[in-house]
Design an enzyme around this catalytic site. Structure first.
Site, PDB file in Angstrom:
ATOM      1  N   SER A 127       0.849  -1.203   0.000  1.00  0.00           N
ATOM      2  CA  SER A 127       0.000   0.000   0.000  1.00  0.00           C
ATOM      3  C   SER A 127       0.879   1.246   0.000  1.00  0.00           C
ATOM      4  O   SER A 127       1.912   1.287   0.680  1.00  0.00           O
ATOM      5  CB  SER A 127      -0.898   0.028   1.242  1.00  0.00           C
ATOM      6  OG  SER A 127      -1.520   1.290   1.359  1.00  0.00           O
ATOM      7  N   TYR A 140      -2.654  -0.958   9.956  1.00  0.00           N
ATOM      8  CA  TYR A 140      -2.664  -1.304   8.523  1.00  0.00           C
ATOM      9  C   TYR A 140      -1.330  -0.918   7.874  1.00  0.00           C
ATOM     10  O   TYR A 140      -0.715  -1.719   7.152  1.00  0.00           O
ATOM     11  CB  TYR A 140      -3.831  -0.567   7.857  1.00  0.00           C
ATOM     12  CG  TYR A 140      -3.945  -0.748   6.358  1.00  0.00           C
ATOM     13  CD1 TYR A 140      -4.520  -1.889   5.812  1.00  0.00           C
ATOM     14  CD2 TYR A 140      -3.482   0.238   5.479  1.00  0.00           C
ATOM     15  CE1 TYR A 140      -4.634  -2.046   4.448  1.00  0.00           C
ATOM     16  CE2 TYR A 140      -3.597   0.091   4.109  1.00  0.00           C
ATOM     17  CZ  TYR A 140      -4.174  -1.059   3.603  1.00  0.00           C
ATOM     18  OH  TYR A 140      -4.277  -1.210   2.241  1.00  0.00           O
TER      19      TYR A 140
END
Ligand code: NAP
Length: 239
Positions: A127, A140
């Site tokens: 990400s 995350y």
């Protein structure tokens, strides 16, 4: 790329579905590991990637059903939004176990087949938040940063055996995950449209944008590319 067997995790939705569709179009035989069924794959396996037994059993079934896998796309993932001080240990562990440990487990189960073939391609979908940080997503972001580190370490360890390992950190791709975050008001004021207005190429990314990059990294033209972080984010993150 014909006759190669690929495993795509999280291939029933969003980015993983687009990667599955693209690899099928490119002639690969694709097995999807997901909590949900995927109609476009040659075979769909109900797998929670954070469960070692389920991963190992499913890889054994792929070998029996389709042949030995030599392409692995670690894409299954979940997001999370919370102030750092409010994240419980259970929430932290859940994010890490799916996004990072799931990647570890799938790599451990599939790499032996790549070693046997003397050829392999691993693409980890991390990400862009791991490159620039992201408020309210520390668990995350940490899981995705771990995927980037794991990518580099595996590239060094397995390069001599013909296996390349790269990571694509997507930024702002229009998928069910992104729209669910928007619906909860987690993309900030103005939602997706406001984010598009600050994206240099002035559009949201499409799952196909990630699939294009993944297909390139899996193909023979990318045989000299390994251990790399290939950003696909419309210019939102150039670091
Ligand atoms: P998505 O539409 O939610 O697709 C993810 C798929 O993974 C879903 O089918 C999901 O099933 C499945 N999954 C979740 N947990 C799993 C588990 N434990 N085992 C197996 N499968 C599991 O998300 P997406 O936006 O396409 O994201 C794909 C990947 O890209 C994720 O790793 C995400 O973190 C990353 N990413 C996305 C963006 C973006 O802008 N969309 C940006 C950066 C990174 P359920 O639907 O049942 O949970």
């Amino acid at each position: 790329m014909t006759a190669r067997v690929a495993i795509v995790t999280g291939g029933a939705s969003g980015i993983g579905l687009a990667i599955t569709e693209r690899l099928v179009k490119d002639g690969l035989t694709v097995a999807v590991f997901d909590l949900n069924d995927c109609a476009v794959a040659a075979a769909s396996y109900a797998v929670d990637v954070s469960d070692q037994q389920q991963v190992n059993d499913a890889v054994a079934r792929v070998v029996a059903d389709l042949g030995a896998p030599t392409v692995l796309v670690n894409n299954a993932g979940v997001d999370g939004f919370k102030r750092f001080l409010d994240i419980s240990l259970d929430e932290w562990n859940r994010l890490l176990s799916i996004n990072l440990t799931g990647t570890f487990l799938c790599c451990q189960a599939v790499i032996p087949h790549m070693l046997e073939a003397g050829w392999g391609r691993i693409v980890n979908i991390s990400s862009s938040s791991a490159q620039g940080g992201q408020q309210l997503m520390s668990h995350y972001v940490s899981s995705k940063a771990g995927m980037i580190g794991l990518t580099k370490a595996l590239a060094l360890e397995f390069g001599p055996q013909g296996i390349t390992v790269n990571t694509i950190p997507p930024g702002f791709i229009d998928t069910p995950m992104l729209r669910a975050a928007e619906a909860k008001g987690l993309l900030g004021p103005g939602g997706a449209e406001a984010a598009v207005a600050t994206t240099p190429v002035r559009r949201a990314g499409l799952p196909e944008d990630i699939a294009n990059a993944a297909a390139f990294l899996i193909g023979d033209d990318a045989s000299y590319i390994t251990g790399q972080v290939i950003g696909v984010n419309g210019g939102r993150n150039t670091g």
